[in-house]
Design a protein around this motif. Structure first.
Motif, PDB file in Angstrom:
ATOM      1  N   GLN A   1       0.796  -1.225   0.000  1.00 49.94           N
ATOM      2  CA  GLN A   1       0.000   0.000   0.000  1.00 49.94           C
ATOM      3  C   GLN A   1       0.833   1.282   0.000  1.00 49.94           C
ATOM      4  OE1 GLN A   1      -2.140   0.624   3.722  1.00 49.94           O
ATOM      5  NE2 GLN A   1      -0.657  -0.633   4.828  1.00 49.94           N
TER       6      GLN A   1
ATOM      7  N   PHE B   1       4.958   3.318  -0.421  1.00 47.60           N
ATOM      8  CA  PHE B   1       6.240   3.241  -1.140  1.00 47.60           C
ATOM      9  C   PHE B   1       7.374   3.963  -0.428  1.00 47.60           C
ATOM     10  CE2 PHE B   1       2.835   3.190  -4.420  1.00 47.60           C
ATOM     11  CZ  PHE B   1       2.988   1.863  -4.796  1.00 47.60           C
TER      12      PHE B   1
ATOM     13  N   PHE C   1       0.404   6.244  -7.528  1.00 43.82           N
ATOM     14  CA  PHE C   1      -0.269   5.147  -8.232  1.00 43.82           C
ATOM     15  C   PHE C   1      -0.397   5.392  -9.733  1.00 43.82           C
ATOM     16  CE2 PHE C   1      -0.736   3.483  -4.028  1.00 43.82           C
ATOM     17  CZ  PHE C   1      -0.603   2.115  -4.253  1.00 43.82           C
TER      18      PHE C   1
ATOM     19  N   SER D   1       2.570   3.742 -10.603  1.00 43.81           N
ATOM     20  CA  SER D   1       2.539   2.281 -10.390  1.00 43.81           C
ATOM     21  C   SER D   1       2.042   1.491 -11.598  1.00 43.81           C
ATOM     22  CB  SER D   1       1.657   1.944  -9.176  1.00 43.81           C
ATOM     23  OG  SER D   1       0.291   1.876  -9.547  1.00 43.81           O
TER      24      SER D   1
ATOM     25  N   ASN E   1       1.587  -0.639 -14.618  1.00 45.95           N
ATOM     26  CA  ASN E   1       2.533  -1.529 -15.320  1.00 45.95           C
ATOM     27  C   ASN E   1       3.958  -1.398 -14.801  1.00 45.95           C
ATOM     28  OD1 ASN E   1       0.656  -2.618 -17.157  1.00 45.95           O
ATOM     29  ND2 ASN E   1       0.703  -0.679 -18.266  1.00 45.95           N
TER      30      ASN E   1
ATOM     31  N   PHE F   1      -6.339   3.777  -0.546  1.00 48.12           N
ATOM     32  CA  PHE F   1      -5.169   4.105   0.278  1.00 48.12           C
ATOM     33  C   PHE F   1      -5.127   5.567   0.729  1.00 48.12           C
ATOM     34  CE2 PHE F   1      -3.280   0.511  -2.389  1.00 48.12           C
ATOM     35  CZ  PHE F   1      -3.680  -0.444  -1.477  1.00 48.12           C
TER      36      PHE F   1
ATOM     37  N   ASP G   1      -5.030  -6.151  -9.611  1.00 43.55           N
ATOM     38  CA  ASP G   1      -3.798  -6.197 -10.403  1.00 43.55           C
ATOM     39  C   ASP G   1      -3.510  -7.672 -10.663  1.00 43.55           C
ATOM     40  OD1 ASP G   1      -3.045  -6.940  -7.749  1.00 43.55           O
ATOM     41  OD2 ASP G   1      -1.005  -6.899  -8.522  1.00 43.55           O
TER      42      ASP G   1
ATOM     43  N   VAL H   1      -3.746  -9.929  -7.397  1.00 41.03           N
ATOM     44  CA  VAL H   1      -5.100 -10.133  -6.885  1.00 41.03           C
ATOM     45  C   VAL H   1      -5.882 -11.027  -7.858  1.00 41.03           C
ATOM     46  CG1 VAL H   1      -7.282  -8.965  -6.359  1.00 41.03           C
ATOM     47  CG2 VAL H   1      -5.136  -8.019  -5.533  1.00 41.03           C
TER      48      VAL H   1
ATOM     49  N   GLN I   1      -9.026  -7.354  -0.182  1.00 42.59           N
ATOM     50  CA  GLN I   1      -8.048  -7.218  -1.255  1.00 42.59           C
ATOM     51  C   GLN I   1      -6.635  -7.138  -0.726  1.00 42.59           C
ATOM     52  OE1 GLN I   1      -5.091  -4.925  -3.255  1.00 42.59           O
ATOM     53  NE2 GLN I   1      -6.313  -4.135  -1.561  1.00 42.59           N
ATOM     54  N   GLN I   2      -6.430  -6.397   0.384  1.00 47.31           N
ATOM     55  CA  GLN I   2      -5.068  -6.222   0.894  1.00 47.31           C
ATOM     56  C   GLN I   2      -4.506  -7.529   1.444  1.00 47.31           C
ATOM     57  OE1 GLN I   2      -4.395  -3.227   0.002  1.00 47.31           O
ATOM     58  NE2 GLN I   2      -2.240  -3.720   0.154  1.00 47.31           N
TER      59      GLN I   2
HETATM   60  O1  8HG Z   1      -1.798  -2.903  -2.543  1.00 47.02           O
HETATM   61  C1  8HG Z   1      -1.896  -3.087  -3.743  1.00 47.02           C
HETATM   62  N1  8HG Z   1      -2.973  -3.732  -4.266  1.00 47.02           N
HETATM   63  C2  8HG Z   1      -3.073  -3.961  -5.600  1.00 47.02           C
HETATM   64  N2  8HG Z   1      -4.146  -4.614  -6.020  1.00 47.02           N
HETATM   65  N3  8HG Z   1      -2.156  -3.549  -6.464  1.00 47.02           N
HETATM   66  C3  8HG Z   1      -1.085  -2.911  -5.984  1.00 47.02           C
HETATM   67  C4  8HG Z   1      -0.914  -2.652  -4.641  1.00 47.02           C
HETATM   68  N4  8HG Z   1       0.261  -2.013  -4.472  1.00 47.02           N
HETATM   69  C5  8HG Z   1       0.837  -1.880  -5.685  1.00 47.02           C
HETATM   70  O2  8HG Z   1       1.918  -1.369  -5.900  1.00 47.02           O
HETATM   71  N5  8HG Z   1       0.004  -2.415  -6.611  1.00 47.02           N
HETATM   72  C6  8HG Z   1       0.220  -2.541  -8.025  1.00 47.02           C
HETATM   73  O3  8HG Z   1       0.687  -3.850  -8.274  1.00 47.02           O
HETATM   74  C7  8HG Z   1       1.214  -1.610  -8.621  1.00 47.02           C
HETATM   75  C8  8HG Z   1       1.860  -2.443  -9.712  1.00 47.02           C
HETATM   76  O4  8HG Z   1       1.076  -2.367 -10.880  1.00 47.02           O
HETATM   77  C9  8HG Z   1       1.777  -3.833  -9.203  1.00 47.02           C
HETATM   78  C10 8HG Z   1       3.043  -4.282  -8.538  1.00 47.02           C
HETATM   79  O5  8HG Z   1       2.936  -5.610  -8.163  1.00 47.02           O
END
Ligand code: 8HG
Length: 292
Positions: free
Chosen positions: A31, A33, A122, A125, A127, A230, A241, A244, A278-279
């Motif tokens: 969650q 960085f 994010f 984040s 890709n 977050f 992602d 998940v 999800q977390q």
């Molecule tokens: O906490 C996260 N949950 C999800 N579902 N995706 C995340 C989290 N944190 C995070 O960096 N990501 C994304 O997953 C960013 C990036 O696309 C990928 C890294 O594994």
């Protein structure tokens, strides 16, 4: 409430008898960085323009480089300490399958982070891999934020909107964000010109908030869900992602279901607790390298 009392001693605050609080689970669950483990098993992080070091000692949590006022105005909320995570875990563990992930990440708490920082983080984040995201966010902070000294090292605050709006596309590209630089510049511009107002977006209901964030260039459904979860306390968000998706396929649904379908399935199943579910799943899947 997940702690009994708080004391200020010298340059630290001590939280007594803290429940549902494990440093690794909180800071390495995906969650955030800006937190890093030290050789002493503490974590040092920068948030809300402060540097703190967090230590777990028995059932107590010590926040170094902080006072009671900081705790009351920043850290108590940041660590979501008023919430009873035992209740959430009990509810989610009724689902036999989820129980395993909840047990694995039993000390997770969802941090209440700063919306502007999380929007930019994010967008970065998409890709991307977590170590690369961390490096880029640190570069951005070093370039445009303020420096803070702590124990002989220099840390950098994430830039304010005013600090960041001086940035050019070429400069941001050079900080390791790749093709996302144009989205970052665009977001900073729209926020600083009040074309989009993050406080207003935060005040919307969950579905409206999700849609509003998607208006930004470079924010799709998954990034929108991460931002609202977050930094905007929208707990029905369920960012899907690759980890998940794998976890959901592995545990619940048949292979090759689309991301939007998984999101709808999960929001239906976990309701107001979807974001927490999800977390636990993301952390479990990533740390255990689940492959379907
Ligand atoms: O906490 C996260 N949950 C999800 N579902 N995706 C995340 C989290 N944190 C995070 O960096 N990501 C994304 O997953 C960013 C990036 O696309 C990928 C890294 O594994």
């Amino acid at each position: 409430m997940d702690f009994k009392e708080v004391l200020e001693v010298d340059d630290k605050v001590i939280l007594k008898d803290v429940k549902n609080f494990e440093l690794k689970d909180i800071f390495d669950c995906g969650q955030c960085f800006r937190w890093n483990e030290t050789v002493n098993n503490t974590y040092i992080g920068v948030a809300f323009r402060k540097v703190v070091e967090v230590e777990k000692s028995g059932n107590d949590v010590i926040i170094h480089n902080a006072n009671l006022n900081d705790f009351n105005t920043i850290w108590c909320d940041y660590f979501d300490l008023k919430r009873d995570y035992s209740e959430i875990k009990k509810e989610l563990s009724k689902d036999e399958i989820l129980r395993k992930s909840v047990e694995f990440g039993e000390g997770i708490r969802l941090l209440k982070q700063d919306p502007f920082e999380i929007v930019i983080s994010f967008i970065t984040s998409a890709n991307n891999r977590i170590p690369m995201i961390k490096r880029a966010i640190n570069n951005i902070s070093k370039e445009y934020g303020d420096s803070i000294e702590y124990k002989g090292n220099t840390y950098y605050t994430f830039p304010t909107i005013d600090q960041f709006k001086k940035a050019t596309l070429e400069e941001v590209e050079a900080l390791g964000v790749g093709f996302r630089a144009k989205y970052i510049i665009d977001a900073v511009e729209k926020i600083s010109n009040n074309i989009y107002n993050l406080e207003e977006i935060k005040s919307l209901n969950d579905d409206e908030c999700h849609e509003a964030l998607k208006q930004f260039n470079g924010i799709g459904p998954k990034v929108s869900d991460c931002i609202m979860l977050f930094s905007m306390q929208k707990y029905s968000a369920f960012p899907v992602d690759v980890w998940v998706k794998r976890a959901m396929q592995y545990f619940y649904v048949a292979p090759d279901v689309s991301l939007p379908k998984i999101r709808i399935f999960a929001r239906d199943k976990f309701g107001e607790l979807a974001g927490f579910a999800q977390q636990y799943l993301f952390y479990y899947a990533r740390e255990n390298k689940i492959i379907t």
